[in-house]
Motif scaffolding. Structure first.
Motif, short mmCIF file in Angstrom:
data_model
loop_
_atom_site.label_atom_id
_atom_site.label_comp_id
_atom_site.label_asym_id
_atom_site.label_seq_id
_atom_site.Cartn_x
_atom_site.Cartn_y
_atom_site.Cartn_z
N THR A 11 -4.08 -0.52 -3.50
CA THR A 11 -4.75 -0.06 -4.70
C THR A 11 -6.03 0.68 -4.30
O THR A 11 -6.48 0.59 -3.15
CB THR A 11 -5.13 -1.24 -5.62
N SER A 12 -6.65 1.36 -5.26
CA SER A 12 -7.92 2.04 -5.00
C SER A 12 -8.99 1.04 -4.56
O SER A 12 -9.77 1.32 -3.64
CB SER A 12 -8.40 2.79 -6.24
N ALA A 13 -9.03 -0.12 -5.20
CA ALA A 13 -10.02 -1.15 -4.84
C ALA A 13 -9.78 -1.67 -3.43
O ALA A 13 -10.73 -1.88 -2.66
CB ALA A 13 -9.99 -2.29 -5.85
N GLU A 14 -8.51 -1.86 -3.06
CA GLU A 14 -8.19 -2.32 -1.70
C GLU A 14 -8.55 -1.26 -0.66
O GLU A 14 -9.07 -1.58 0.41
CB GLU A 14 -6.72 -2.69 -1.61
N ALA A 15 -8.29 0.02 -0.99
CA ALA A 15 -8.66 1.11 -0.07
C ALA A 15 -10.17 1.11 0.14
O ALA A 15 -10.64 1.27 1.28
CB ALA A 15 -8.18 2.45 -0.61
N ALA A 16 -10.93 0.92 -0.92
CA ALA A 16 -12.39 0.86 -0.79
C ALA A 16 -12.82 -0.33 0.06
O ALA A 16 -13.77 -0.23 0.86
CB ALA A 16 -13.04 0.80 -2.18
N VAL A 119 -2.36 5.84 6.01
CA VAL A 119 -2.69 5.49 4.64
C VAL A 119 -3.93 6.27 4.22
O VAL A 119 -4.94 6.26 4.92
CB VAL A 119 -2.93 3.97 4.47
N GLN A 120 -3.85 6.90 3.08
CA GLN A 120 -4.96 7.66 2.50
C GLN A 120 -5.97 6.68 1.89
O GLN A 120 -5.61 5.91 1.00
CB GLN A 120 -4.41 8.61 1.43
N LEU A 121 -7.22 6.71 2.36
CA LEU A 121 -8.24 5.80 1.84
C LEU A 121 -9.26 6.51 0.94
O LEU A 121 -9.93 5.86 0.15
CB LEU A 121 -8.98 5.10 2.99
N SER A 122 -9.39 7.82 1.07
CA SER A 122 -10.35 8.59 0.26
C SER A 122 -9.72 9.02 -1.05
O SER A 122 -8.53 9.32 -1.10
CB SER A 122 -10.76 9.87 0.99
N PRO A 144 1.22 13.05 0.72
CA PRO A 144 0.56 12.81 -0.56
C PRO A 144 -0.91 12.45 -0.33
O PRO A 144 -1.26 11.83 0.67
CB PRO A 144 1.32 11.62 -1.14
N ARG A 145 -1.77 12.83 -1.28
CA ARG A 145 -3.20 12.59 -1.15
C ARG A 145 -3.69 11.47 -2.05
O ARG A 145 -4.90 11.20 -2.10
CB ARG A 145 -3.96 13.87 -1.46
N GLY A 146 -2.81 10.80 -2.75
CA GLY A 146 -3.23 9.72 -3.63
C GLY A 146 -3.83 8.56 -2.85
O GLY A 146 -3.27 8.14 -1.84
N VAL A 147 -4.97 8.06 -3.32
CA VAL A 147 -5.61 6.96 -2.62
C VAL A 147 -4.66 5.76 -2.56
O VAL A 147 -3.98 5.44 -3.53
CB VAL A 147 -6.97 6.59 -3.27
N GLY A 148 -4.54 5.16 -1.39
CA GLY A 148 -3.65 4.02 -1.18
C GLY A 148 -2.23 4.40 -0.82
O GLY A 148 -1.42 3.54 -0.49
N SER A 149 -1.90 5.70 -0.86
CA SER A 149 -0.54 6.12 -0.52
C SER A 149 -0.35 6.12 0.99
O SER A 149 -1.28 6.36 1.75
CB SER A 149 -0.24 7.51 -1.09
N ALA A 150 0.87 5.84 1.42
CA ALA A 150 1.19 5.78 2.85
C ALA A 150 2.25 6.81 3.19
O ALA A 150 3.20 7.03 2.43
CB ALA A 150 1.70 4.38 3.21
#
Length: 182
Positions: A11-16, A119-122, A144-150
């Protein structure tokens, strides 16, 4: 099939949270296989996360994601994870990038790499440039550039991160190891 995408491994929160864990570690200049520095090829800061302690949950999620993707798309003989998780930061201040390369190298560990996961974190709107691209031979596949995507791909596939022209791109990379391809 040599690439596979998982839209929301984190998720976005997990990536952060992963970015915060990396910021607590020591950042080094990213090198090539064997630690060689070559800024014309790679400009990035890297931090290593251990699979034990505060980042253990990250490795657990990566292992599950890789197991599912490998069953579904690759069916590679993966036997272990011999390297720590790498968090890379590509910044506009030095046109952070990583030119075309593959993840299989001459080192004893790098030559056993079979599968790479990035994994995209930004947040995608927080930077420009910095595209992860995989060379499929007849076409270039952008990740893909979606945050949390692998994005998962065979480690022998040529890939790059284009120069960041605004902001900062942060990603998490892990490699899976196994016997040589036959």
């Amino acid at each position: 099939m040599f690439t596979h995408f998982v839209p929301r491994l984190f998720t976005s929160a997990e990536a952060a949270d992963i970015v915060r864990l990396a910021e607590q570690g020591r950042q080094n200049h990213g090198g090539l296989v064997g630690g060689v520095q070559h800024h014309a090829i790679r400009r990035a800061g890297i931090t290593w996360l251990d699979d034990q302690g505060p980042a253990s949950w990250v490795m657990e999620r990566i292992v599950r994601g890789i197991a599912d993707a490998n069953r579904e798309a690759f069916q590679f003989d993966i036997t272990e994870f011999r390297e720590r998780l790498q968090v890379a930061s590509y910044d506009e201040s030095d046109e952070g990038h990583y030119d075309w390369h593959s993840d299989i190298g001459d080192g004893p560990i790098a030559r056993q790499r079979k599968l790479t996961i990035v994994v995209q974190l930004s947040e995608p709107e927080s930077y420009e440039g910095g595209a992860l691209e995989i060379n499929l031979g007849s076409a270039i596949q952008p990740a893909p550039r979606g945050v949390g995507s692998a994005t998962l791909f065979a480690s022998f596939m040529p890939h790059r991160v284009t120069p960041v022209t605004r902001g900062r791109r942060i990603s998490l990379t892990c490699w899976c190891h196994g016997p040589r391809f036959r």
